[in-house]
Write an enzyme that holds these catalytic residues in place. Structure first.
Site, PDB file in Angstrom:
ATOM      1  N   ASP A 119      -4.434   9.238 -17.132  1.00  0.00           N
ATOM      2  CA  ASP A 119      -3.749  10.507 -16.157  1.00  0.00           C
ATOM      3  C   ASP A 119      -2.085  10.470 -15.891  1.00  0.00           C
ATOM      4  O   ASP A 119      -1.395  10.637 -16.351  1.00  0.00           O
ATOM      5  CB  ASP A 119      -4.204  10.541 -14.531  1.00  0.00           C
ATOM      6  CG  ASP A 119      -5.809  11.604 -14.792  1.00  0.00           C
ATOM      7  OD1 ASP A 119      -6.072  11.488 -15.693  1.00  0.00           O
ATOM      8  OD2 ASP A 119      -6.187  11.372 -13.627  1.00  0.00           O
ATOM      9  N   ASP A 132      -5.746   7.814 -11.662  1.00  0.00           N
ATOM     10  CA  ASP A 132      -6.419   8.613 -11.826  1.00  0.00           C
ATOM     11  C   ASP A 132      -6.621   9.726 -11.158  1.00  0.00           C
ATOM     12  O   ASP A 132      -6.605   9.081  -9.374  1.00  0.00           O
ATOM     13  CB  ASP A 132      -7.876   8.032 -12.036  1.00  0.00           C
ATOM     14  CG  ASP A 132      -8.329   9.146 -13.406  1.00  0.00           C
ATOM     15  OD1 ASP A 132      -7.975   9.409 -14.009  1.00  0.00           O
ATOM     16  OD2 ASP A 132      -9.694   9.489 -12.459  1.00  0.00           O
TER      17      ASP A 132
END
Length: 246
Positions: A119, A132
């Site tokens: 991410d 994340d």
């Protein structure tokens, strides 16, 4: 609000846009805890963020189907590494027991290619954190109308949530991804200095500046700093280097 309206064109769902915007602002203003020096997402500028880090890692030789050593590494080979390098009580260490309990999973060969996307990688000072985002509902199942509280996402609850999924494996792999990327791109890279750890941000539990902290750890933020020796060992394992258990 403008960004939410743009996204609703692509993802048309019923929601309270104002409530969602308020929640996202709270996430951006929640402390990320000790690994990040207590800063918030808002305080980390674009120059210190690498968003959506796509990766493709060869496993055990990639196209060759085996490593240069001829060894075949298995997913179950992670178990002795976890027990060797992590203390008892570590939420990621417990995944070794899950591997032992699932022989079919443990016998999977590490070959081919592993692809994915992190991410975001955040830089705080000279340390890099793998992050994340998680939207998991940790409240009572079957009653989505019951309000959540920050206590639902207290550190102890997050440790337990990690153990009920494959997140420990994901955290390990993301740490290796960060290690390999920095080794490739950062001059003078030193994993002991630059690898900052892994953060799983359970956004439903991030309540802004007023987010409660328990023993210095904010609710909603799972923090894990793997030993460098473990990251290096897992990186070698993915290359196909299989170590016999002691």
């Amino acid at each position: 609000l403008r960004h939410i309206e743009e996204q609703l064109v692509w993802w048309p769902v019923e929601l309270d846009t104002g409530a969602l915007a308020d929640a996202l602002v709270a996430v951006c203003d929640t402390s990320l805890g000790p690994l990040a020096g207590g800063v918030t997402l808002r305080e980390i500028g674009l120059r210190d963020r690498l968003r959506e880090l796509d990766f493709e890692m060869p496993l055990g030789g990639g196209d060759a189907g085996r490593s240069t050593t001829g060894a075949t590494a298995l997913l179950g080979d992670l178990a002795p590494l976890l027990r060797e390098h992590l203390r008892r009580g570590d939420p990621v260490r417990a995944w070794a027991d899950a591997l032992d309990a699932q022989p079919q999973l443990a016998q999977q060969e590490l070959r081919g290619y592993l692809t994915g996307s992190v991410d975001v990688v955040l830089r705080t000072g000279d340390r890099y954190l793998v992050v994340d985002y998680k939207t998991n509902w940790l409240g009572p199942f079957g009653d989505p109308e019951q309000p959540l509280t920050a206590a639902t996402y207290r550190p102890e609850a997050l440790d337990e949530a990690m153990g009920h999924s494959s997140y420990p494996l994901q955290a390990l792999l993301y740490a290796v991804v960060a290690h390999r990327f920095l080794r490739w791109r950062l001059p003078g890279y030193d994993p002991k200095r630059h690898l900052g750890g892994v953060l799983y941000l359970y956004v439903r539990g991030m309540c802004g500046p007023q987010t409660p902290e328990i023993d210095g750890m904010p609710c909603g933020v799972f923090s894990w700093k793997p030993p460098v020796a473990l990251v290096l060992a897992v990186s070698d394992l993915l290359d196909g280097t299989r170590r016999e258990a002691a």
